[in-house]
Design a protein around this motif. Sequence first.
Motif, PDB file in Angstrom:
ATOM      1  N   ARG A   1      -6.923 -34.576  16.975  1.00 15.94           N
ATOM      2  CA  ARG A   1      -7.083 -33.559  16.019  1.00 15.94           C
ATOM      3  C   ARG A   1      -7.133 -34.029  14.793  1.00 15.94           C
ATOM      4  O   ARG A   1      -6.326 -34.701  14.145  1.00 15.94           O
ATOM      5  CB  ARG A   1      -6.143 -32.211  16.159  1.00 15.94           C
ATOM      6  CG  ARG A   1      -6.110 -31.838  17.846  1.00 15.94           C
ATOM      7  CD  ARG A   1      -7.232 -31.081  18.184  1.00 15.94           C
ATOM      8  NE  ARG A   1      -6.987 -30.518  19.565  1.00 15.94           N
ATOM      9  CZ  ARG A   1      -7.816 -30.141  20.384  1.00 15.94           C
ATOM     10  NH1 ARG A   1      -8.896 -30.518  20.351  1.00 15.94           N
ATOM     11  NH2 ARG A   1      -7.441 -29.480  21.511  1.00 15.94           N
TER      12      ARG A   1
ATOM     13  N   TRP B   1       1.720 -37.055  22.689  1.00 10.00           N
ATOM     14  CA  TRP B   1       0.858 -36.098  22.998  1.00 10.00           C
ATOM     15  C   TRP B   1       0.810 -36.203  24.699  1.00 10.00           C
ATOM     16  O   TRP B   1       0.865 -34.950  25.514  1.00 10.00           O
ATOM     17  CB  TRP B   1      -0.409 -36.105  22.396  1.00 10.00           C
ATOM     18  CG  TRP B   1      -1.247 -35.018  23.195  1.00 10.00           C
ATOM     19  CD1 TRP B   1      -1.569 -33.718  22.858  1.00 10.00           C
ATOM     20  CD2 TRP B   1      -2.210 -35.580  24.131  1.00 10.00           C
ATOM     21  NE1 TRP B   1      -2.480 -33.266  23.658  1.00 10.00           N
ATOM     22  CE2 TRP B   1      -3.066 -34.235  24.429  1.00 10.00           C
ATOM     23  CE3 TRP B   1      -2.808 -36.538  24.930  1.00 10.00           C
ATOM     24  CZ2 TRP B   1      -3.965 -34.118  25.546  1.00 10.00           C
ATOM     25  CZ3 TRP B   1      -3.634 -36.599  25.906  1.00 10.00           C
ATOM     26  CH2 TRP B   1      -4.369 -35.419  26.127  1.00 10.00           C
TER      27      TRP B   1
ATOM     28  N   PHE C   1       2.429 -26.059  34.876  1.00  9.64           N
ATOM     29  CA  PHE C   1       1.156 -25.368  35.194  1.00  9.64           C
ATOM     30  C   PHE C   1       0.867 -25.828  36.652  1.00  9.64           C
ATOM     31  O   PHE C   1       0.191 -25.949  37.003  1.00  9.64           O
ATOM     32  CB  PHE C   1      -0.105 -25.828  34.254  1.00  9.64           C
ATOM     33  CG  PHE C   1       0.157 -25.216  33.153  1.00  9.64           C
ATOM     34  CD1 PHE C   1       0.091 -23.803  32.822  1.00  9.64           C
ATOM     35  CD2 PHE C   1       0.484 -25.667  31.685  1.00  9.64           C
ATOM     36  CE1 PHE C   1       0.210 -22.886  31.421  1.00  9.64           C
ATOM     37  CE2 PHE C   1       0.593 -25.316  30.757  1.00  9.64           C
ATOM     38  CZ  PHE C   1       0.400 -23.818  30.703  1.00  9.64           C
TER      39      PHE C   1
ATOM     40  N   VAL D   1      -7.114 -13.420  34.415  1.00 11.70           N
ATOM     41  CA  VAL D   1      -8.270 -12.429  34.208  1.00 11.70           C
ATOM     42  C   VAL D   1      -8.898 -12.064  35.486  1.00 11.70           C
ATOM     43  O   VAL D   1      -9.304 -10.790  35.503  1.00 11.70           O
ATOM     44  CB  VAL D   1      -9.247 -13.582  33.368  1.00 11.70           C
ATOM     45  CG1 VAL D   1     -10.558 -12.867  33.147  1.00 11.70           C
ATOM     46  CG2 VAL D   1      -8.437 -13.838  32.123  1.00 11.70           C
TER      47      VAL D   1
HETATM   48  C1  HEM Z   1      -9.280 -17.229  29.366  1.00 10.39           C
HETATM   49  C2  HEM Z   1      -8.275 -17.858  28.772  1.00 10.39           C
HETATM   50  C3  HEM Z   1      -8.050 -19.147  27.941  1.00 10.39           C
HETATM   51  C4  HEM Z   1      -9.346 -19.630  27.473  1.00 10.39           C
HETATM   52  C5  HEM Z   1     -10.696 -19.372  27.598  1.00 10.39           C
HETATM   53  C6  HEM Z   1      -8.828 -21.257  26.937  1.00 10.39           C
HETATM   54  C7  HEM Z   1      -9.556 -22.076  26.255  1.00 10.39           C
HETATM   55  C8  HEM Z   1      -9.009 -23.158  25.685  1.00 10.39           C
HETATM   56  C9  HEM Z   1     -10.028 -24.041  24.728  1.00 10.39           C
HETATM   57  C10 HEM Z   1     -11.327 -23.941  24.571  1.00 10.39           C
HETATM   58  C11 HEM Z   1      -9.092 -25.228  24.538  1.00 10.39           C
HETATM   59  C12 HEM Z   1      -9.600 -26.296  23.771  1.00 10.39           C
HETATM   60  C13 HEM Z   1      -9.933 -27.464  24.386  1.00 10.39           C
HETATM   61  C14 HEM Z   1     -10.583 -28.567  23.598  1.00 10.39           C
HETATM   62  O1  HEM Z   1     -10.298 -28.656  22.419  1.00 10.39           O
HETATM   63  O2  HEM Z   1     -11.414 -29.190  23.882  1.00 10.39           O
HETATM   64  C15 HEM Z   1      -7.601 -24.697  24.678  1.00 10.39           C
HETATM   65  C16 HEM Z   1      -6.593 -25.578  24.706  1.00 10.39           C
HETATM   66  C17 HEM Z   1      -5.170 -25.345  25.178  1.00 10.39           C
HETATM   67  N1  HEM Z   1      -5.016 -24.214  25.922  1.00 10.39           N
HETATM   68 FE1  HEM Z   1      -6.443 -22.740  26.574  1.00 10.39          FE
HETATM   69  N2  HEM Z   1      -7.351 -20.987  27.153  1.00 10.39           N
HETATM   70  C18 HEM Z   1      -7.247 -20.013  27.782  1.00 10.39           C
HETATM   71  C19 HEM Z   1      -5.696 -19.723  28.158  1.00 10.39           C
HETATM   72  C20 HEM Z   1      -4.766 -20.586  28.002  1.00 10.39           C
HETATM   73  C21 HEM Z   1      -3.320 -20.121  28.479  1.00 10.39           C
HETATM   74  C22 HEM Z   1      -2.965 -18.924  29.307  1.00 10.39           C
HETATM   75  C23 HEM Z   1      -2.493 -21.199  28.237  1.00 10.39           C
HETATM   76  C24 HEM Z   1      -0.803 -21.522  28.463  1.00 10.39           C
HETATM   77  C25 HEM Z   1      -0.228 -20.805  28.846  1.00 10.39           C
HETATM   78  C26 HEM Z   1      -3.094 -22.213  27.256  1.00 10.39           C
HETATM   79  C27 HEM Z   1      -2.794 -23.198  26.652  1.00 10.39           C
HETATM   80  C28 HEM Z   1      -3.641 -24.299  26.016  1.00 10.39           C
HETATM   81  C29 HEM Z   1      -3.115 -25.397  25.334  1.00 10.39           C
HETATM   82  C30 HEM Z   1      -1.538 -25.820  25.171  1.00 10.39           C
HETATM   83  C31 HEM Z   1      -4.078 -25.837  24.799  1.00 10.39           C
HETATM   84  C32 HEM Z   1      -4.139 -27.197  23.935  1.00 10.39           C
HETATM   85  C33 HEM Z   1      -4.509 -28.467  24.501  1.00 10.39           C
HETATM   86  C34 HEM Z   1      -4.636 -29.672  23.939  1.00 10.39           C
HETATM   87  O3  HEM Z   1      -4.953 -29.673  22.663  1.00 10.39           O
HETATM   88  O4  HEM Z   1      -4.068 -30.999  24.378  1.00 10.39           O
HETATM   89  N3  HEM Z   1      -4.556 -21.716  27.315  1.00 10.39           N
HETATM   90  N4  HEM Z   1      -7.699 -23.808  25.395  1.00 10.39           N
END
Ligand code: HEM
Length: 449
Positions: A101, A126, A138, A401
């Motif tokens: 990032r 990371w 998870f 959801v």
């Molecule tokens: C409908 C619900 C959700 C959507 C649409 C969503 C979508 C996303 C997206 C688009 C990213 C970025 C991916 C990228 O940069 O390529 C992301 C990253 C992340 N999400 Fe979700 N998310 C959701 C729910 C959650 C939940 C429930 C959690 C944890 C309890 C979570 C934890 C994370 C974390 C920790 C990242 C960072 C991953 C990284 O940068 O390595 N997300 N999410």
Amino acid sequence: MDPLAENFLTILAIFCSFYILFYISKHGKGKGKALPGPQPLPIIGNLHMLSMLPHESLYHLAKKHGAIMSIRLGSVPAVVVSSPEVAKIFLKTHDVVFASRPKFQVLQSIYNGKMGIAFTEYGPYWRSLTKFCNQQLFTASKIESFAPSRKEVLTHFIESLKEAAAAKEVVNISKKVGNLNAKMILNMILGPVKKYEEFNLKEIIEELLYMVGVFNLADFVPFLGAFDLQDDFISTMLTELNKQINPNGDIMDRNCIKAITIDMIVASLDTSTAPLEWALLELIKHPRVMLKLQKVLERIIKKRMVEENDLPKFEYLDMVLKETLRLYPVTPMLLPRESRIIVNVWAIGRDPNVWSNNVEEFFPERFVNRNIELHGHDFKLIPFGSGCRVCPGRKLALITVKLILAQLVHCFDWELPGGMSPNELDMTEKFSSTLPRKNNLCAKPIYRM
Ligand code: HEM
């Protein structure tokens, strides 16, 4: 990261950028030309071309300049990606090279020294955190172990909606669903939220999140110890406290636990609420789809409440959710990657080459006999991102959801207040960390069980 490895990755990133530019110029429309893009102005670059909904402005610019274009955000150059084919080049073929990032100065003070997962550079730290989350937080069994807690919270929620229905009340669905979601998620991350009710935790967190720069979860952590924590995320992480997490010598310390907790709360609170709001809105707007979904649910589970283990049987519910995430991806542009690669997921969901000419129509049947999944392997639909940065919470999010949506549709019909017709519903989006509707959705539940 080892400086040698860092240099190597930088050189590789530069090499790959050139390779991609070369590939595009050879195979793209503008053969032999530099990467296309709108003309930037001095100092502000192309910022003047971006509206309050930048994903929409970039979508329109991409229609003119192509699925890969260069823009300047002030003095910072960025590459905008707007088709599944080009997204695949960055998120699969050269995933690791672009996995970091950009560094945001403001985050250093929020995270207080140790970073979490979402904004940490790609490297051993990371990787260890991600591995830990995937293997301990998870897992299918961990997510399933919280099914009774989700059921309890959801049952209370449905009861409160039944009372509203009996009193013929209009409810603010956006707010109510937001609170429900927060309870479900925080139960899992922090342990039973009932115990924090006197602290009004959700409001405190929300306020603090908006006050960028002053958020420090340490303020909450001392009282966590006062409760007998179940096997929630915090206690799982506490069992790792002071253990070495990778060969680089990084250990799981308090700051690390705080950082992961902040990430989880920020990444989950509103992300799961926005699709529910949009899905219900589209269902109210499209009574045909609503009725079909209600009939499918009723045929399979009759008059009882939806259980989590029913979810795999609801194929049409899957289609409704996919269609919602196609039109309203929660993160319309994926979190920015190294070299300022911006993947416009919102634009990919409206690419007529993929979705035919009725791209703006809410039509779940477009997924019939199309094996498009949501886990980041099919670049036509990537609301959870793809590659090594794919959302680690996606399985949990999909269960939450789907469960809530199925229950809302199965138990209630929904009527708009003041005799408003569904066609009058305002579909304006609001740009924030997620993509919520500008105005809260209010409707009258009518109990149908
Ligand atoms: C409908 C619900 C959700 C959507 C649409 C969503 C979508 C996303 C997206 C688009 C990213 C970025 C991916 C990228 O940069 O390529 C992301 C990253 C992340 N999400 Fe979700 N998310 C959701 C729910 C959650 C939940 C429930 C959690 C944890 C309890 C979570 C934890 C994370 C974390 C920790 C990242 C960072 C991953 C990284 O940068 O390595 N997300 N999410």
